[in-house]
Design a protein around this motif. Structure first.
Motif, PDB file in Angstrom:
ATOM      1  N   HIS A 110      61.167   4.188 -46.526  1.00 15.13           N
ATOM      2  CA  HIS A 110      60.329   5.354 -46.794  1.00 15.13           C
ATOM      3  C   HIS A 110      58.838   5.065 -46.671  1.00 15.13           C
ATOM      4  N   VAL A 111      58.463   3.810 -46.462  1.00 13.38           N
ATOM      5  CA  VAL A 111      57.051   3.422 -46.518  1.00 13.38           C
ATOM      6  C   VAL A 111      56.381   3.618 -45.163  1.00 13.38           C
ATOM      7  N   ASP A 112      55.171   4.188 -45.198  1.00 17.40           N
ATOM      8  CA  ASP A 112      54.417   4.421 -43.970  1.00 17.40           C
ATOM      9  C   ASP A 112      52.938   4.161 -44.237  1.00 17.40           C
ATOM     10  N   ALA A 113      52.161   4.082 -43.158  1.00 13.66           N
ATOM     11  CA  ALA A 113      50.720   3.867 -43.285  1.00 13.66           C
ATOM     12  C   ALA A 113      50.098   4.953 -44.153  1.00 13.66           C
ATOM     13  N   GLY A 114      49.208   4.535 -45.043  1.00 14.49           N
ATOM     14  CA  GLY A 114      48.539   5.464 -45.938  1.00 14.49           C
ATOM     15  C   GLY A 114      49.210   5.618 -47.287  1.00 14.49           C
ATOM     16  N   ASP A 115      50.457   5.153 -47.413  1.00 15.35           N
ATOM     17  CA  ASP A 115      51.139   5.244 -48.701  1.00 15.35           C
ATOM     18  C   ASP A 115      50.463   4.330 -49.720  1.00 15.35           C
ATOM     19  N   THR A 116      50.514   4.730 -50.966  1.00 16.23           N
ATOM     20  CA  THR A 116      49.940   3.928 -52.038  1.00 16.23           C
ATOM     21  C   THR A 116      51.034   3.477 -52.991  1.00 16.23           C
ATOM     22  N   GLY A 117      50.768   2.377 -53.665  1.00 21.75           N
ATOM     23  CA  GLY A 117      51.731   1.845 -54.618  1.00 21.75           C
ATOM     24  C   GLY A 117      51.061   0.816 -55.505  1.00 21.75           C
ATOM     25  N   THR A 118      51.864  -0.092 -56.035  1.00 22.65           N
ATOM     26  CA  THR A 118      51.361  -1.095 -56.966  1.00 22.65           C
ATOM     27  C   THR A 118      52.011  -2.437 -56.683  1.00 22.65           C
ATOM     28  N   ALA A 119      51.193  -3.484 -56.640  1.00 23.60           N
ATOM     29  CA  ALA A 119      51.719  -4.853 -56.643  1.00 23.60           C
ATOM     30  C   ALA A 119      51.705  -5.323 -58.092  1.00 23.60           C
ATOM     31  N   TRP A 120      52.882  -5.666 -58.611  1.00 24.12           N
ATOM     32  CA  TRP A 120      52.990  -6.063 -60.013  1.00 24.12           C
ATOM     33  C   TRP A 120      52.925  -7.581 -60.106  1.00 24.12           C
TER      34      TRP A 120
END
Length: 223
Positions: A110-120
């Motif tokens: 589901h991941v694409d350029a521009g997606d945001t998230g978190t590195a834990w």
């Protein structure tokens, strides 16, 4: 400064702190820290994420040459064991005993350029959320963790403030583990790279299924 003004400033500070806390993502219960009794003097550190009861996904170079592994989960320190290890894709699994933590699903489709998230990441035993933005999907021509052979590593280029010791941290997008941090850029500030937790996991998934690392994998070898 008058008493009334000091009180007003204090209220603003408290309100701002509360707002920032409310906006910060809640850490997944399965974030773990890793302390490695390694080949080098002192201990190496890294992070990982629980993806099944008693099983954490991390980066292989964090574990290379490990003579002992301590899994830090909350206030507990648990003995860990390498059960899957791929020096080309730089992925590994660590098994540990203890109460089951909430695990996260691995999914990168589901991941694409521009997606945001978190590195834990775990820093000094504290779980720290590092905001990430996916710049693009990449296939990086690089070397294995021993710098003795070339490999093509599928993953993501990220905007993220990754620091030394953060390797192995899970990149979580929409509540799912999409990648695993393996490097930060030497050329660009706040640029980092993560392995694709699905497309780079062929060997480690096979090792888990068979229960064997294979004759060509030497987990005692230092990198």
């Amino acid at each position: 400064m008058s008493s009334a003004r000091r009180a007003a400033v204090a209220i603003v500070v408290v309100a701002t702190t509360a707002l920032l806390a409310a906006c910060a993502p809640d850490p997944p219960g399965g974030v773990v820290g890793l302390v490695i009794d390694s080949c080098d003097p002192g201990n190496d550190t890294g992070s990982g994420i629980v993806v099944a009861p008693g099983l954490a996904l991390t980066s292989a170079h964090v574990l290379a040459g490990a003579q002992g592994i301590t899994v830090l989960h909350g206030s507990r320190s648990l003995a860990g064991e390498i059960v899957a290890f791929d020096p080309e894709m730089d992925l590994a699994y660590v098994a540990f005993e203890g109460r089951a933590a909430r695990s996260l699903t691995i999914d990168s489709d589901h991941v694409d350029a521009g997606d945001t998230g978190t590195a834990w990441v775990v820093r000094d035993r504290e779980v720290v959320p590092v905001p990430v933005t996916v710049r693009r999907r990449v296939t990086i021509r690089t070397e294995d963790i021993y710098i003795q052979g070339e490999t093509l590593r599928p993953g993501f280029e990220l905007d993220a403030d990754i620091r030394a010791g953060d390797s192995g941290a899970a990149v979580v997008v929409d509540g799912r583990v999409a990648g695993v941090i393996w490097a930060r850029s030497n050329r660009f500030e706040n640029r980092a790279y993560a392995m694709d937790a699905v497309r780079a996991a062929g060997l480690v998934d096979e090792q888990l299924r068979t229960g064997e690392l294979g004759p060509d994998v030497d987990i005692a070898r230092c990198h």
